[in-house]
Design an enzyme around this catalytic site. Structure first.
Site, PDB file in Angstrom:
ATOM      1  N   ASP A 235       1.047  -1.133  -0.133  1.00  0.00           N
ATOM      2  CA  ASP A 235       0.101  -0.040  -0.021  1.00  0.00           C
ATOM      3  C   ASP A 235       0.754   0.941   0.223  1.00  0.00           C
ATOM      4  O   ASP A 235       0.492   2.316  -0.617  1.00  0.00           O
ATOM      5  CB  ASP A 235      -0.770   0.071   1.386  1.00  0.00           C
ATOM      6  CG  ASP A 235      -2.073  -0.934   1.160  1.00  0.00           C
ATOM      7  OD1 ASP A 235      -2.118  -1.943   0.043  1.00  0.00           O
ATOM      8  OD2 ASP A 235      -2.500  -1.105   1.952  1.00  0.00           O
ATOM      9  N   GLY A 236       1.855   1.048   0.114  1.00  0.00           N
ATOM     10  CA  GLY A 236       2.921   2.217   0.663  1.00  0.00           C
ATOM     11  C   GLY A 236       2.765   2.237  -1.047  1.00  0.00           C
ATOM     12  O   GLY A 236       3.679   4.125  -0.706  1.00  0.00           O
ATOM     13  N   ASN A 321     -18.266  21.687  28.016  1.00  0.00           N
ATOM     14  CA  ASN A 321     -18.040  20.285  26.715  1.00  0.00           C
ATOM     15  C   ASN A 321     -17.330  21.487  26.199  1.00  0.00           C
ATOM     16  O   ASN A 321     -16.326  20.652  25.181  1.00  0.00           O
ATOM     17  CB  ASN A 321     -18.696  20.245  26.460  1.00  0.00           C
ATOM     18  CG  ASN A 321     -19.801  21.087  25.459  1.00  0.00           C
ATOM     19  OD1 ASN A 321     -19.737  21.858  25.536  1.00  0.00           O
ATOM     20  ND2 ASN A 321     -21.194  20.036  25.143  1.00  0.00           N
ATOM     21  N   ASP A 374      -3.942  11.644  23.127  1.00  0.00           N
ATOM     22  CA  ASP A 374      -2.579  10.994  22.239  1.00  0.00           C
ATOM     23  C   ASP A 374      -3.462  12.310  20.950  1.00  0.00           C
ATOM     24  O   ASP A 374      -1.685  12.616  20.487  1.00  0.00           O
ATOM     25  CB  ASP A 374      -2.700   9.787  22.172  1.00  0.00           C
ATOM     26  CG  ASP A 374      -1.748   9.368  23.603  1.00  0.00           C
ATOM     27  OD1 ASP A 374      -1.603   9.485  24.338  1.00  0.00           O
ATOM     28  OD2 ASP A 374      -1.956   7.769  23.600  1.00  0.00           O
TER      29      ASP A 374
END
Length: 507
Positions: A235-236, A321, A374
């Protein structure tokens, strides 16, 4: 040199569905009568027999009958005039006739071959409808009918080969020899591929090697001279081919010679036959959407740090929120330092810092939420089976027009991945109270740091990657899910030997 073969009979999204108009009835019809458009006559509706007027030979009866016929004829002309004035796609609301029902059933059977949904009805109930806006009507071809064709015979082929893989040297030689000697094509390859020691030391391949046209990434522009791209690897290689063309992309034919191969449906064993079919045209293609990404530096500083200069009452409007109902960002200032076309995803993460990343997410200039974790992934449907899938997002077929927003390990139990329309513009900035900077990468490349005052603008690009299908765009995708990701693979449940042994049947 290539184009998508247009089949306007298969246009399924935001298109003019005149077949529905031909089989629909006007809501202006009087309750007592229904116009039968197939025969052009006016028939009486079901009424009690005692209320029906029997034909009579009296002058008064004959005059009333002629008057009702004239009214019916005038009313039918009014219906036809009203249908001619109706905008494309608008449907009438009345009881369908038998012929309309049969046509709808046959239309639903034909719809089984489409991928886009049918054109939605624009009338809701007896009085409500959508405000017509002809300037916003788009004609999009249904993906199931997209076929590749050539305006002129292709003559220039770009071969992308996986670097540092000795097992691909021999397939690369075979493909180059086939294209140069048998198909008389001009083959373009990257210079570092030709400078490989295994190729330079092969004297038998020397004559073919001398006929190859070489280029260097970042120095030579090949966007206007390539007719077809052939990828050898995983896929790269397809992601790398996409990065070479920041505008229009030639059709891509990917052979599965790598480790995963989710985007490479072709087997190299029959490469001659498959390549010859592509040269002949009429091959199914999948238009894989890309993201147009801009990195803008010093946007907030050049705007006078508008976030810190807000009025106190405006700051108090910020909800618990993180939503800012009336807060907008001025995205027209700053310096664009990078603009890319991304096939898989844009990843914003915390980098080497041990603190949580704290970034703000805007949609069309309005603050949607703040991401504390993250990082966050903004991906295309093609990228939904890559990093986003590992972060818990759903896998979306590449022909679904959408943008996915997936948090990476969010510090919130209610932060689920979301899917937004493909036409919106997303913007990511560091929150004012962020403890550290963030880092961004594009398809795993060009990684750089994002500081306070910088922003990342993301929207859908108008330059997709036309990926050639081995079978068709539905079968290839599900086969990749099963073969590469082992989607829904588990040990089969054994059947019961005797149903009387089941505890459900015990008294």
């Amino acid at each position: 040199m290539f184009k998508v073969m247009m089949d306007y009979s298969c246009v399924g999204l935001l298109c003019c569905r005149m077949d529905h108009l031909e089989n629909s009835l006007c809501p202006l019809a009087v309750p007592e009568k229904v116009v039968a458009r197939s025969s052009g006559q006016v028939t009486e509706s079901a009424r009690p027999s005692k209320h029906r007027e029997r034909p009579s030979k009296s002058p008064r009866r004959r005059w009333q009958g002629k008057r009702s016929q004239r009214r019916g004829h005038d009313h039918e002309q009014l219906l036809r005039e009203n249908e001619r004035r109706r905008l494309p796609g608008q449907q009438e609301h009345s009881e369908p006739s038998d012929s309309a029902t049969e046509t709808a059933e046959s239309s639903s059977k034909r719809r089984a071959h489409f991928l886009h949904g049918p054109y939605p009805a624009t009338h809701f109930g007896p009085k409500a409808c959508i405000l017509p806006n002809p300037t916003s009507v788009m004609h999009i071809q249904d993906p199931a009918s997209q076929r590749l064709t050539w305006n002129k015979p292709p003559s220039n082929v770009l071969i992308i080969r996986k670097i540092r893989d000795e097992s691909l040297v021999e397939p690369f030689k075979q493909l180059c020899r086939f294209l140069v000697e048998e198909k008389q094509m001009m083959v373009h390859v990257e210079r570092r591929v030709v400078d490989d020691a295994s190729l330079s030391e092969d004297e038998a391949f020397g004559s073919i090697r001398n006929q190859l046209s070489t280029f260097r990434e970042g120095y030579d522009d090949i966007s206007d001279c390539i007719d077809l791209i052939i990828c050898l690897g995983g896929d790269g290689t397809l992601l790398y081919a996409s990065s070479l063309f920041q505008g229009s992309v030639p059709p891509v034919m990917a052979f599965h010679l790598g480790s995963l191969g989710f985007l490479t449906p072709f087997k190299f064993d029959s490469y001659k036959t498959e390549v010859a079919k592509v040269f002949e045209g009429n091959a199914a293609i999948t238009l894989r959407s890309r993201l147009k990404v801009k990195v803008v530096k010093d946007m907030l500083h050049r705007a006078g740090q508008q976030h810190h200069d807000q009025e106190p009452e405006q700051e108090q409007q910020q909800e618990h929120n993180g939503l800012l109902p009336h807060g907008h960002m001025n995205s027209e200032v700053g310096k664009v330092t990078l603009q890319l076309q991304v096939l898989n995803e844009v990843v914003v993460d915390r980098g080497p810092s041990s603190y949580l990343s704290n970034v703000d997410l805007y949609l069309d200039g309005r603050l949607i939420t703040s991401v504390q974790g993250d990082g966050v992934i903004v991906s295309t449907p093609t990228g939904s089976t890559a990093y986003a899938a590992a972060a818990g997002a759903s896998m979306i077929h590449p022909n679904v027009p959408a943008i996915m927003v997936t948090p990476i390990c969010p510090h919130s139990l209610s932060f689920r991945p979301i899917v937004v329309p493909a036409g919106v513009e997303l913007m990511i900035t560091l929150s004012p109270d962020a403890r550290n900077t963030a880092w961004v990468s594009f398809d795993g490349r060009k990684r750089q740091e994002i500081q306070h005052g910088d922003c990342i603008k993301i929207t859908t690009s108008c330059y997709p990657v036309p990926s050639i299908c081995c079978h068709d765009l539905v079968y290839d995708w599900f086969e990749s899910l099963a073969q590469c990701l082992h989607w829904n693979v588990r040990k089969r449940q054994a059947r019961l030997a005797d149903i009387s042994d089941s505890s459900d049947t015990e008294n």
